[in-house]
Design a protein around this motif. Structure first.
Motif, PDB file in Angstrom:
ATOM      1  N   LEU A   3       0.822  -1.211   0.000  1.00 21.33           N
ATOM      2  CA  LEU A   3       0.000   0.000   0.000  1.00 21.33           C
ATOM      3  C   LEU A   3       0.859   1.265   0.000  1.00 21.33           C
ATOM      4  CD1 LEU A   3      -2.795  -1.094   2.490  1.00 21.33           C
ATOM      5  CD2 LEU A   3      -3.006  -0.775   0.017  1.00 21.33           C
ATOM      6  N   PHE A   4       2.048   1.185   0.567  1.00 23.51           N
ATOM      7  CA  PHE A   4       2.955   2.336   0.508  1.00 23.51           C
ATOM      8  C   PHE A   4       3.281   2.646  -0.947  1.00 23.51           C
ATOM      9  CE2 PHE A   4       4.772   1.313   4.972  1.00 23.51           C
ATOM     10  CZ  PHE A   4       3.746   2.027   5.560  1.00 23.51           C
ATOM     11  N   GLU A   5       3.402   1.595  -1.753  1.00 23.84           N
ATOM     12  CA  GLU A   5       3.700   1.800  -3.168  1.00 23.84           C
ATOM     13  C   GLU A   5       2.511   2.393  -3.900  1.00 23.84           C
ATOM     14  OE1 GLU A   5       5.164  -1.757  -5.042  1.00 23.84           O
ATOM     15  OE2 GLU A   5       6.515  -2.160  -3.371  1.00 23.84           O
ATOM     16  N   GLU A   6       1.337   1.854  -3.582  1.00 24.80           N
ATOM     17  CA  GLU A   6       0.128   2.397  -4.214  1.00 24.80           C
ATOM     18  C   GLU A   6      -1.076   2.144  -3.325  1.00 24.80           C
ATOM     19  OE1 GLU A   6      -0.620   1.081  -8.176  1.00 24.80           O
ATOM     20  OE2 GLU A   6      -2.590   2.059  -8.253  1.00 24.80           O
ATOM     21  N   ASP A   7      -1.768   3.182  -3.084  1.00 25.20           N
ATOM     22  CA  ASP A   7      -2.918   3.251  -2.196  1.00 25.20           C
ATOM     23  C   ASP A   7      -4.208   2.875  -2.923  1.00 25.20           C
ATOM     24  OD1 ASP A   7      -3.696   5.949   0.107  1.00 25.20           O
ATOM     25  OD2 ASP A   7      -3.490   3.807   0.383  1.00 25.20           O
ATOM     26  N   THR A  25      -7.878  -2.729  -4.515  1.00 25.14           N
ATOM     27  CA  THR A  25      -8.890  -3.685  -4.069  1.00 25.14           C
ATOM     28  C   THR A  25      -8.182  -4.887  -3.449  1.00 25.14           C
ATOM     29  OG1 THR A  25      -8.927  -4.937  -6.125  1.00 25.14           O
ATOM     30  CG2 THR A  25     -10.383  -3.018  -5.983  1.00 25.14           C
ATOM     31  N   GLN A  26      -8.956  -5.701  -2.750  1.00 23.20           N
ATOM     32  CA  GLN A  26      -8.379  -6.876  -2.103  1.00 23.20           C
ATOM     33  C   GLN A  26      -7.735  -7.809  -3.135  1.00 23.20           C
ATOM     34  OE1 GLN A  26     -10.366 -10.543   0.039  1.00 23.20           O
ATOM     35  NE2 GLN A  26     -10.641  -8.739   1.302  1.00 23.20           N
ATOM     36  N   ALA A  27      -8.438  -8.013  -4.239  1.00 21.30           N
ATOM     37  CA  ALA A  27      -7.911  -8.905  -5.274  1.00 21.30           C
ATOM     38  C   ALA A  27      -6.570  -8.398  -5.804  1.00 21.30           C
ATOM     39  CB  ALA A  27      -8.920  -9.034  -6.414  1.00 21.30           C
ATOM     40  N   GLU A  28      -6.470  -7.078  -6.003  1.00 20.59           N
ATOM     41  CA  GLU A  28      -5.210  -6.516  -6.493  1.00 20.59           C
ATOM     42  C   GLU A  28      -4.082  -6.750  -5.491  1.00 20.59           C
ATOM     43  OE1 GLU A  28      -6.866  -2.795  -9.248  1.00 20.59           O
ATOM     44  OE2 GLU A  28      -6.651  -2.535  -7.090  1.00 20.59           O
ATOM     45  N   MET A  29      -4.403  -6.576  -4.213  1.00 18.13           N
ATOM     46  CA  MET A  29      -3.375  -6.781  -3.194  1.00 18.13           C
ATOM     47  C   MET A  29      -2.947  -8.245  -3.140  1.00 18.13           C
ATOM     48  SD  MET A  29      -4.554  -4.275  -0.099  1.00 18.13           S
ATOM     49  CE  MET A  29      -3.028  -4.627   0.772  1.00 18.13           C
ATOM     50  N   CYS A  30      -3.906  -9.154  -3.276  1.00 14.35           N
ATOM     51  CA  CYS A  30      -3.565 -10.576  -3.282  1.00 14.35           C
ATOM     52  C   CYS A  30      -2.557 -10.892  -4.369  1.00 14.35           C
ATOM     53  CB  CYS A  30      -4.813 -11.426  -3.498  1.00 14.35           C
ATOM     54  SG  CYS A  30      -5.904 -11.485  -2.081  1.00 14.35           S
ATOM     55  N   SER A  31      -2.810 -10.382  -5.566  1.00 17.71           N
ATOM     56  CA  SER A  31      -1.933 -10.763  -6.669  1.00 17.71           C
ATOM     57  C   SER A  31      -0.574 -10.086  -6.538  1.00 17.71           C
ATOM     58  CB  SER A  31      -2.596 -10.442  -8.002  1.00 17.71           C
ATOM     59  OG  SER A  31      -2.243  -9.162  -8.448  1.00 17.71           O
ATOM     60  N   ARG A  32      -0.530  -8.903  -5.942  1.00 16.66           N
ATOM     61  CA  ARG A  32       0.772  -8.229  -5.796  1.00 16.66           C
ATOM     62  C   ARG A  32       1.597  -8.847  -4.672  1.00 16.66           C
ATOM     63  NH1 ARG A  32       0.156  -1.824  -7.225  1.00 16.66           N
ATOM     64  NH2 ARG A  32      -1.441  -2.093  -8.828  1.00 16.66           N
ATOM     65  N   VAL A  33       0.955  -9.190  -3.584  1.00 18.57           N
ATOM     66  CA  VAL A  33       1.695  -9.725  -2.437  1.00 18.57           C
ATOM     67  C   VAL A  33       1.810 -11.244  -2.526  1.00 18.57           C
ATOM     68  CG1 VAL A  33       1.751  -9.785   0.090  1.00 18.57           C
ATOM     69  CG2 VAL A  33       0.910  -7.766  -1.065  1.00 18.57           C
ATOM     70  N   GLN A  34       1.045 -11.831  -3.427  1.00 15.85           N
ATOM     71  CA  GLN A  34       1.082 -13.291  -3.603  1.00 15.85           C
ATOM     72  C   GLN A  34       0.643 -14.020  -2.336  1.00 15.85           C
ATOM     73  OE1 GLN A  34       1.842 -15.421  -6.419  1.00 15.85           O
ATOM     74  NE2 GLN A  34       1.026 -13.472  -7.154  1.00 15.85           N
ATOM     75  N   SER A  76     -14.140  -3.378  -2.583  1.00 20.25           N
ATOM     76  CA  SER A  76     -13.870  -2.132  -1.879  1.00 20.25           C
ATOM     77  C   SER A  76     -12.379  -1.815  -1.968  1.00 20.25           C
ATOM     78  CB  SER A  76     -14.303  -2.247  -0.416  1.00 20.25           C
ATOM     79  OG  SER A  76     -13.593  -3.287   0.215  1.00 20.25           O
ATOM     80  N   ARG A  77     -12.057  -0.560  -1.800  1.00 23.37           N
ATOM     81  CA  ARG A  77     -10.656  -0.135  -1.888  1.00 23.37           C
ATOM     82  C   ARG A  77     -10.100   0.079  -0.496  1.00 23.37           C
ATOM     83  NH1 ARG A  77      -9.545   0.617  -6.864  1.00 23.37           N
ATOM     84  NH2 ARG A  77     -11.123   1.187  -8.414  1.00 23.37           N
ATOM     85  N   THR A  78      -8.806  -0.220  -0.353  1.00 19.79           N
ATOM     86  CA  THR A  78      -8.150  -0.104   0.952  1.00 19.79           C
ATOM     87  C   THR A  78      -7.224   1.104   0.942  1.00 19.79           C
ATOM     88  OG1 THR A  78      -8.218  -2.490   1.283  1.00 19.79           O
ATOM     89  CG2 THR A  78      -6.633  -1.255   2.586  1.00 19.79           C
ATOM     90  N   TRP A  79      -7.364   1.939   1.971  1.00 18.91           N
ATOM     91  CA  TRP A  79      -6.578   3.169   2.066  1.00 18.91           C
ATOM     92  C   TRP A  79      -5.788   3.191   3.360  1.00 18.91           C
ATOM     93  CZ3 TRP A  79      -7.110   5.915  -2.358  1.00 18.91           C
ATOM     94  CH2 TRP A  79      -8.257   5.681  -3.115  1.00 18.91           C
ATOM     95  N   THR A 104      -6.535 -15.226   3.389  1.00 19.72           N
ATOM     96  CA  THR A 104      -5.495 -14.703   4.270  1.00 19.72           C
ATOM     97  C   THR A 104      -5.477 -13.186   4.222  1.00 19.72           C
ATOM     98  OG1 THR A 104      -4.152 -16.669   3.876  1.00 19.72           O
ATOM     99  CG2 THR A 104      -3.033 -14.750   4.747  1.00 19.72           C
ATOM    100  N   MET A 105      -5.596 -12.654   3.025  1.00 21.02           N
ATOM    101  CA  MET A 105      -5.609 -11.196   2.882  1.00 21.02           C
ATOM    102  C   MET A 105      -6.827 -10.592   3.568  1.00 21.02           C
ATOM    103  SD  MET A 105      -4.029  -8.540   1.831  1.00 21.02           S
ATOM    104  CE  MET A 105      -2.756  -9.062   0.677  1.00 21.02           C
ATOM    105  N   ALA A 106      -7.964 -11.245   3.431  1.00 20.31           N
ATOM    106  CA  ALA A 106      -9.180 -10.751   4.077  1.00 20.31           C
ATOM    107  C   ALA A 106      -8.975 -10.648   5.583  1.00 20.31           C
ATOM    108  CB  ALA A 106     -10.353 -11.680   3.762  1.00 20.31           C
ATOM    109  N   HIS A 107      -8.415 -11.704   6.129  1.00 13.46           N
ATOM    110  CA  HIS A 107      -8.164 -11.755   7.568  1.00 13.46           C
ATOM    111  C   HIS A 107      -7.176 -10.669   7.999  1.00 13.46           C
ATOM    112  CE1 HIS A 107      -8.021 -14.944  11.023  1.00 13.46           C
ATOM    113  NE2 HIS A 107      -8.672 -13.863  11.347  1.00 13.46           N
ATOM    114  N   THR A 108      -6.108 -10.546   7.243  1.00  8.27           N
ATOM    115  CA  THR A 108      -5.073  -9.556   7.570  1.00  8.27           C
ATOM    116  C   THR A 108      -5.620  -8.138   7.490  1.00  8.27           C
ATOM    117  OG1 THR A 108      -3.318 -11.025   6.799  1.00  8.27           O
ATOM    118  CG2 THR A 108      -2.812  -8.679   6.894  1.00  8.27           C
TER     119      THR A 108
END
Lengths: 150, 150
Positions: B47-51, B54-63, B94-97, B68-72
């Motif tokens: 998120l520091f790289e890009e704010d 969506t959850q799906a985007e974060m999953c694919s970037r963080v692998q 939803s978007r995470t900020w 697990t991402m939902a929980h975190t």
DNA sequence: CCCATGAACATTGCTTGCTATGTAGTGTAG
DNA sequence: CTACACTACATAGCAAGCAATGTTCATGGG
């Protein structure tokens, strides 16, 4: 514009974490048919080397915290991989023994472990793998707190 | 006599697992004062790289797997690190900020991450670190199942 | 328009790791 | 012998990973 540097993508710690997870995933799928879970694998390998260890001995060999080992051994007992016998000289500790079933699947499990290691390093030279193992060992030493602080 | 080979001690997979755990332990102790847990770290860096991902985007970037991402993310929301806003065009996502607080500790966290990476490779040359990162990347590729099988 | 398919996220339930703490047995100092 | 410290293991509670499944929304074909 102030583009953020992609720190995460080149962060050694993150890459190591990711690598550990893909290793675990590969192991999980391959040993699942044998009724063994990834966390039990190091404990099993340890017992394959030497049977009848106490919990404390296994902790220090596998480098796992004691409550984690306790939990893992209970699941392994539940799954019919080990049995435990009390130590007559010391009422606090007990020794862990492989069951016949665990001995039966030993060769298969070791073969799977070797196979995953081999497929992981596909495309790397002998020298590169050697350097890799050395670097890992150095990093573990660097990051492991000194004896007193544990 | 039939001595068992110490397979575990030289097993690449085991060493990688061990290394990942000492990395995590170092991170845990250093970021605990900031109220951040190790599992939240990759998500934060992402998120520091890009704010506003969506959850799906974060999953694919963080692998990381989606549950697990939902929980975190829920824990990060609880801990005041992120907030989430619905996406008007899509009622499912939803978007995470990042919160102001997360932005305040960004520099410290990145510094800590760099510090741990640096201390991990103490005693290794630039070239060795370079080779290491390359080897890790190769291994991740080797062990990651092809797109279809995931 | 309606239905079927798929996508995004949540939930459940498990394992595995940790820290912190409890409990019971050992061993030692006095 | 008793008290204290230490050791071995168990337990509680949490975080973080996964697979499997449920729910809600979006979308494309007929």
């Amino acid at each position: 514009m102030s583009e953020k540097l992609p720190f995460r993508r080149v962060s050694l710690g993150y890459q190591v974490n990711h690598l550990a997870r893909v290793f675990e995933a590969a192991l999980r799928t391959q040993i699942a048919p044998f009724g063994v879970a990834p966390g039990q694998f190091p404990a099993l390998l340890c017992l394959f080397e030497e049977d009848g260890l106490t919990q404390a001995e296994m902790c220090s060999r596998v480098q796992i915290a004691q409550p984690t080992m306790a939990h893992t051994l209970r699941r392994m007992e539940r799954d019919g991989l080990v049995t435990r016998t009390p130590v007559p000289e010391d009422g606090r500790s007990s020794r862990t023994w492989l069951t016949d079933h665990a001995r039966e699947i030993e060769d298969d499990l070791v073969r799977i472990g070797r196979g995953i290691n081999a497929s992981a390093v596909t495309g790397l030279s002998e020298a590169e793998v050697e350097a890799l193992l050395t670097s890992i060992s150095v990093m573990i030493d660097n990051l492991t707190p000194p004896e007193g602080a544990r």
